[in-house]
Write a protein that holds these residues in place. Sequence first.
Motif, PDB file in Angstrom:
ATOM      1  N   ASP A 101      79.114   7.528   1.206  1.00 42.36           N
ATOM      2  CA  ASP A 101      79.668   9.036   0.560  1.00 42.36           C
ATOM      3  C   ASP A 101      80.082   8.712  -0.756  1.00 42.36           C
ATOM      4  O   ASP A 101      81.182   8.240  -1.074  1.00 42.36           O
ATOM      5  CB  ASP A 101      80.708   9.428   1.455  1.00 42.36           C
ATOM      6  N   VAL A 102      79.195   8.947  -1.820  1.00 43.57           N
ATOM      7  CA  VAL A 102      79.323   8.360  -3.121  1.00 43.57           C
ATOM      8  C   VAL A 102      80.012   9.673  -3.957  1.00 43.57           C
ATOM      9  O   VAL A 102      79.715  10.661  -3.858  1.00 43.57           O
ATOM     10  CB  VAL A 102      77.945   8.151  -3.909  1.00 43.57           C
ATOM     11  N   TYR A 103      81.078   9.266  -4.625  1.00 42.72           N
ATOM     12  CA  TYR A 103      81.769  10.196  -5.423  1.00 42.72           C
ATOM     13  C   TYR A 103      81.158  10.078  -6.813  1.00 42.72           C
ATOM     14  O   TYR A 103      80.959   9.116  -7.474  1.00 42.72           O
ATOM     15  CB  TYR A 103      83.270   9.936  -5.749  1.00 42.72           C
ATOM     16  N   LEU A 104      80.786  11.393  -7.551  1.00 43.17           N
ATOM     17  CA  LEU A 104      80.616  11.348  -8.929  1.00 43.17           C
ATOM     18  C   LEU A 104      81.739  12.213  -9.462  1.00 43.17           C
ATOM     19  O   LEU A 104      81.833  13.388  -9.172  1.00 43.17           O
ATOM     20  CB  LEU A 104      79.193  12.180  -9.219  1.00 43.17           C
ATOM     21  N   VAL A 105      82.535  11.382 -10.522  1.00 41.59           N
ATOM     22  CA  VAL A 105      83.612  12.563 -10.846  1.00 41.59           C
ATOM     23  C   VAL A 105      83.532  12.476 -12.370  1.00 41.59           C
ATOM     24  O   VAL A 105      83.145  11.626 -13.133  1.00 41.59           O
ATOM     25  CB  VAL A 105      84.999  11.538 -10.584  1.00 41.59           C
ATOM     26  N   ALA A 106      83.792  13.554 -12.803  1.00 39.64           N
ATOM     27  CA  ALA A 106      83.280  13.912 -14.413  1.00 39.64           C
ATOM     28  C   ALA A 106      84.569  14.468 -15.151  1.00 39.64           C
ATOM     29  O   ALA A 106      85.070  15.367 -14.610  1.00 39.64           O
ATOM     30  CB  ALA A 106      82.441  14.757 -14.530  1.00 39.64           C
ATOM     31  N   PRO A 107      85.121  13.858 -16.178  1.00 41.16           N
ATOM     32  CA  PRO A 107      86.076  14.250 -17.108  1.00 41.16           C
ATOM     33  C   PRO A 107      85.609  15.440 -17.871  1.00 41.16           C
ATOM     34  O   PRO A 107      84.632  15.497 -18.195  1.00 41.16           O
ATOM     35  CB  PRO A 107      86.320  13.203 -18.189  1.00 41.16           C
ATOM     36  N   ILE A 108      86.518  16.579 -17.958  1.00 42.28           N
ATOM     37  CA  ILE A 108      86.315  17.719 -18.615  1.00 42.28           C
ATOM     38  C   ILE A 108      87.190  18.007 -19.712  1.00 42.28           C
ATOM     39  O   ILE A 108      88.516  17.890 -19.659  1.00 42.28           O
ATOM     40  CB  ILE A 108      86.528  19.100 -17.710  1.00 42.28           C
ATOM     41  N   HIS A 109      86.555  17.784 -21.208  1.00 45.95           N
ATOM     42  CA  HIS A 109      87.167  17.572 -22.345  1.00 45.95           C
ATOM     43  C   HIS A 109      87.239  19.011 -23.003  1.00 45.95           C
ATOM     44  O   HIS A 109      86.261  19.898 -23.001  1.00 45.95           O
ATOM     45  CB  HIS A 109      86.755  16.680 -23.241  1.00 45.95           C
ATOM     46  N   HIS A 110      88.229  19.577 -23.696  1.00 45.60           N
ATOM     47  CA  HIS A 110      88.185  20.716 -24.500  1.00 45.60           C
ATOM     48  C   HIS A 110      88.758  20.287 -25.706  1.00 45.60           C
ATOM     49  O   HIS A 110      89.945  20.013 -26.012  1.00 45.60           O
ATOM     50  CB  HIS A 110      89.104  21.795 -23.708  1.00 45.60           C
ATOM     51  N   ASP A 111      87.896  20.467 -26.955  1.00 53.23           N
ATOM     52  CA  ASP A 111      88.219  20.242 -28.253  1.00 53.23           C
ATOM     53  C   ASP A 111      88.743  18.789 -28.430  1.00 53.23           C
ATOM     54  O   ASP A 111      89.686  18.286 -29.182  1.00 53.23           O
ATOM     55  CB  ASP A 111      89.532  21.018 -28.905  1.00 53.23           C
ATOM     56  N   GLY A 112      87.844  17.768 -27.279  1.00 58.89           N
ATOM     57  CA  GLY A 112      88.240  16.341 -27.725  1.00 58.89           C
ATOM     58  C   GLY A 112      89.512  15.893 -26.629  1.00 58.89           C
ATOM     59  O   GLY A 112      89.671  14.640 -26.596  1.00 58.89           O
ATOM     60  N   ARG A 113      90.039  16.744 -26.186  1.00 57.08           N
ATOM     61  CA  ARG A 113      91.219  16.554 -25.251  1.00 57.08           C
ATOM     62  C   ARG A 113      90.795  16.499 -23.535  1.00 57.08           C
ATOM     63  O   ARG A 113      90.159  17.596 -23.395  1.00 57.08           O
ATOM     64  CB  ARG A 113      92.421  17.329 -25.482  1.00 57.08           C
ATOM     65  N   LEU A 114      91.036  15.675 -23.015  1.00 53.92           N
ATOM     66  CA  LEU A 114      90.873  15.566 -21.445  1.00 53.92           C
ATOM     67  C   LEU A 114      91.809  16.584 -20.859  1.00 53.92           C
ATOM     68  O   LEU A 114      92.969  16.556 -20.972  1.00 53.92           O
ATOM     69  CB  LEU A 114      91.190  14.398 -20.924  1.00 53.92           C
ATOM     70  N   ILE A 115      91.182  17.739 -20.381  1.00 58.04           N
ATOM     71  CA  ILE A 115      92.152  18.568 -19.686  1.00 58.04           C
ATOM     72  C   ILE A 115      92.081  18.699 -17.770  1.00 58.04           C
ATOM     73  O   ILE A 115      92.911  19.264 -17.273  1.00 58.04           O
ATOM     74  CB  ILE A 115      91.694  20.342 -20.197  1.00 58.04           C
ATOM     75  N   ALA A 116      90.860  18.161 -17.365  1.00 64.30           N
ATOM     76  CA  ALA A 116      90.765  18.133 -15.994  1.00 64.30           C
ATOM     77  C   ALA A 116      89.425  17.384 -15.650  1.00 64.30           C
ATOM     78  O   ALA A 116      88.956  16.637 -16.545  1.00 64.30           O
ATOM     79  CB  ALA A 116      90.351  19.661 -15.436  1.00 64.30           C
ATOM     80  N   TRP A 117      89.330  17.230 -14.374  1.00 64.07           N
ATOM     81  CA  TRP A 117      88.162  16.606 -13.788  1.00 64.07           C
ATOM     82  C   TRP A 117      87.511  17.462 -12.581  1.00 64.07           C
ATOM     83  O   TRP A 117      88.196  18.182 -11.943  1.00 64.07           O
ATOM     84  CB  TRP A 117      88.680  15.192 -12.941  1.00 64.07           C
ATOM     85  N   SER A 118      85.989  17.153 -12.459  1.00 67.94           N
ATOM     86  CA  SER A 118      85.583  17.691 -11.288  1.00 67.94           C
ATOM     87  C   SER A 118      84.729  16.434 -10.506  1.00 67.94           C
ATOM     88  O   SER A 118      84.588  15.514 -11.071  1.00 67.94           O
ATOM     89  CB  SER A 118      84.526  18.635 -11.519  1.00 67.94           C
ATOM     90  N   ALA A 119      85.048  16.564  -9.244  1.00 69.64           N
ATOM     91  CA  ALA A 119      84.541  15.685  -8.293  1.00 69.64           C
ATOM     92  C   ALA A 119      83.531  16.260  -7.170  1.00 69.64           C
ATOM     93  O   ALA A 119      84.137  17.194  -6.800  1.00 69.64           O
ATOM     94  CB  ALA A 119      85.808  14.544  -7.774  1.00 69.64           C
ATOM     95  N   CYS A 120      82.547  15.456  -6.790  1.00 67.86           N
ATOM     96  CA  CYS A 120      81.749  15.714  -5.749  1.00 67.86           C
ATOM     97  C   CYS A 120      81.418  14.695  -5.010  1.00 67.86           C
ATOM     98  O   CYS A 120      81.573  13.349  -5.492  1.00 67.86           O
ATOM     99  CB  CYS A 120      80.782  16.868  -6.286  1.00 67.86           C
ATOM    100  N   PHE A 121      80.988  14.805  -3.716  1.00 68.93           N
ATOM    101  CA  PHE A 121      80.266  13.744  -2.868  1.00 68.93           C
ATOM    102  C   PHE A 121      79.247  14.352  -2.357  1.00 68.93           C
ATOM    103  O   PHE A 121      79.345  15.536  -1.791  1.00 68.93           O
ATOM    104  CB  PHE A 121      81.203  12.974  -2.114  1.00 68.93           C
ATOM    105  N   VAL A 122      78.097  13.471  -1.873  1.00 67.71           N
ATOM    106  CA  VAL A 122      77.132  13.965  -0.894  1.00 67.71           C
ATOM    107  C   VAL A 122      77.145  12.491  -0.091  1.00 67.71           C
ATOM    108  O   VAL A 122      77.271  11.312  -0.770  1.00 67.71           O
ATOM    109  CB  VAL A 122      75.802  14.584  -1.375  1.00 67.71           C
ATOM    110  N   HIS A 123      76.513  12.634   1.062  1.00 68.11           N
ATOM    111  CA  HIS A 123      76.095  11.589   1.981  1.00 68.11           C
ATOM    112  C   HIS A 123      74.779  11.201   1.420  1.00 68.11           C
ATOM    113  O   HIS A 123      73.677  11.727   1.812  1.00 68.11           O
ATOM    114  CB  HIS A 123      76.258  11.771   3.588  1.00 68.11           C
ATOM    115  N   VAL A 124      74.425  10.038   0.554  1.00 70.99           N
ATOM    116  CA  VAL A 124      73.187   9.945  -0.250  1.00 70.99           C
ATOM    117  C   VAL A 124      72.372   9.517   0.991  1.00 70.99           C
ATOM    118  O   VAL A 124      72.701   8.824   2.040  1.00 70.99           O
ATOM    119  CB  VAL A 124      73.470   8.682  -1.392  1.00 70.99           C
ATOM    120  N   PHE A 125      71.000   9.623   0.775  1.00 74.18           N
ATOM    121  CA  PHE A 125      70.086   9.074   1.564  1.00 74.18           C
ATOM    122  C   PHE A 125      70.091   7.901   2.283  1.00 74.18           C
ATOM    123  O   PHE A 125      69.801   7.519   3.376  1.00 74.18           O
ATOM    124  CB  PHE A 125      68.548   9.350   1.005  1.00 74.18           C
ATOM    125  N   ASP A 126      70.407   6.977   1.398  1.00 76.09           N
ATOM    126  CA  ASP A 126      70.391   5.544   1.570  1.00 76.09           C
ATOM    127  C   ASP A 126      71.358   5.046   0.639  1.00 76.09           C
ATOM    128  O   ASP A 126      71.305   5.296  -0.693  1.00 76.09           O
ATOM    129  CB  ASP A 126      69.275   4.695   1.760  1.00 76.09           C
TER     130      ASP A 126
END
Lengths: 605, 88
Positions: A99-124
């Motif tokens: 169950d691999v997480y890919l998490v991504a920072p969300i910047h606005h005008d160069g400032r970190l304001i939030a994160w998004s994260a997701c997972f899927v159960h990868v094929f292998d």
Amino acid sequence: MDPITFSIIRHRLFRVVEEAVITLKHVSGSAITNEGHDLMVSLYRADGSLLMGGVGFLHHLTSASEACKAIIRRFEGDIEEGDIFLLNDPYTAALHTSDVYLVAPIHHDGRLIAWSACFVHVFDIGAMNPGGFAPDATDIFSEGFSSPGTKLVSRGRLRRDVWETLLNMVRGPEMVALDLRSMIACNNVARERMLTLVNKYGTETVDEAFRRLIEQSEQRLRERLRELPDGRWQSRQYLEVKGEVFRVLLTMSKAGDSLTFDFTGSSPQSRFSVNCSKWASLGGLFAPLFPLLCYDIVWNEGVIRPITMIAPEGTIVNCTRPAPVSVATVGAIQSVNNAACSTIGKMLMASEKYAAEATAVWHANHFAIFMFGNNQHGRLAIGILTETFAGSGGARSFADGVDVGGEIPNPISRMANIETIEATFPIRYLFRRRLQDSGGPGFYRGGTGGELAIVPHDAPDGGLHYVVSGKGTKFPQSEGLSGGYPGGVNDYVWVKAPTSGVNADPFAQGLPDMAGEKVPVSWGVFPLMGQDALYVRWNGGGGIGDPLEREPAAVARDVVDRAVSPLAAEQVYGVVLAGDKIDAERTRARRATLRRERMAQEGTR
Amino acid sequence: MSRVSMTLARENGRICCASCKMPLAGGSESWKARAILTEVSVARLPGAGLGVEQEVTIRRFSCPSCGALLDSETALPGEPFLEDVVLG
Ligand SMILES: [Zn+2]
């Protein structure tokens, strides 16, 4: 902030998550993601705290929060606009390596304001066994690629070296690439929509809404807890692997506006991969808590604050590295789900106001069966039998559980069409149906599980193999409530064709119709070749209340519908039928006899 | 009379059967020890699986006065009772 703006921002966050989930499903090519919905997307604040929990497997909401926090610590000063990080180490935050997480920072005008994260159960993920669940693993090192944090996308550009290294270590790299791309696309959509929101309302207003949203959730959960009675409730779950029995013991205490989940008394960690890490246990107890206590409260950091977990180190619910954990999601984590569902159900049942929200334990045991082999299109196919996501509903305090009705930890779980599976794997289904007598008996019956049988079909190699991480055949785990019985157990049966070479009956309607030696299997890798068949049955939900009090007409209807056998109707419910009709006199007599038997004490502590 | 579960209630600090009101135990005592315990073998229930553990049972706790089924739990032999305490 005016309440209308607040409400609009709140709803926009729901829609951001929803659109990101749709993206994930559209790009991913695997049945486990877009048919089984073994996925999750959520939004997090700049510090990694949960802002908006999405749908999918809910035990990931808090773990992905910890993943964001781990990335913040590890990459301090090196988190830039357009980056995407990969994390799948269970001892850092993940549930298991696949169950691999890919998490991504969300910047606005160069400032970190939030994160998004997701997972899927990868094929292998390159574990000992294909598909990620590794019953043969002896430690975390044999469970495949495992990263405590890697920058996969740097300032919007894919890091080719990292990408190719990762794909070099897995089976079916083109499918794993698709899984990873689906998560990149998902995070990109989440970021774009979040930025649209911020551009419209401004960072200050949006951040103020985030803060208030969390405050509101905390306040509302604490209010709800104050309305519920104080007390202490227990649940016990048994897991068995190769003759060794493990316990997850939970004592949940509620005092005022806080709840404590104490797993003291649970078994020491196992040499088998059913263990889970502490982040996984925390996620496991929140999975039923979100829908059962917070069905009308936004799932965020505010909901986490009133909750404390005690999970002693070195136990099956907080194992220490390098213990194997690849089967955790259907092992210890699911037992934590079940135990928390049971204790929360008991607490709700103790409240006049909230008794209607109580439920027995739903589908308590996934069967993780990953098939692998060359398919009819000449390609390697690896994938789960998605029927495990079909589940079974626990009884409610006002109605029966829903047959094949899903599960608590994943509100959107479902199974693939048979045709989808037959198009991907060289197999043919003999049947797939509800399983008689699997719903836990009670005044309200637990929903039934199901059963299926498959045979090889059009297979270039004569069949394929499957990995089964099959606990759940020994002990019922879908606990009932207020006297209701637990739901039935799972079974995995290798039906070895008779040596005469007689083919499996293509119209078999159940295990008794299938010719050949029936060998129960539960842990490891097995063949499905030639004329053999694989039969699988999955557990039903728990019942609520006394089965001897169930309306005889409801029992008769269950018998007609084949949800309950005539034998169970008579032995468990005390309802005697003459054909489809209730024999009222014999039913009265039978129920009186069963009550008398129940009054004759036999057991000792 | 306050609610403890669908089948149990509390009156004057004692846990009682919700159906016949018979008191079972004081607030701090284990009511299960005062109930009638019978056990059903999971392996002998209709629809039991091929692999089910022979030793595991469903413990049924019934009211000694009216026979109402008060609670159940899944257990191996020798396990302590699951104890639920509602403080109100
Ligand atoms: Zn009674």
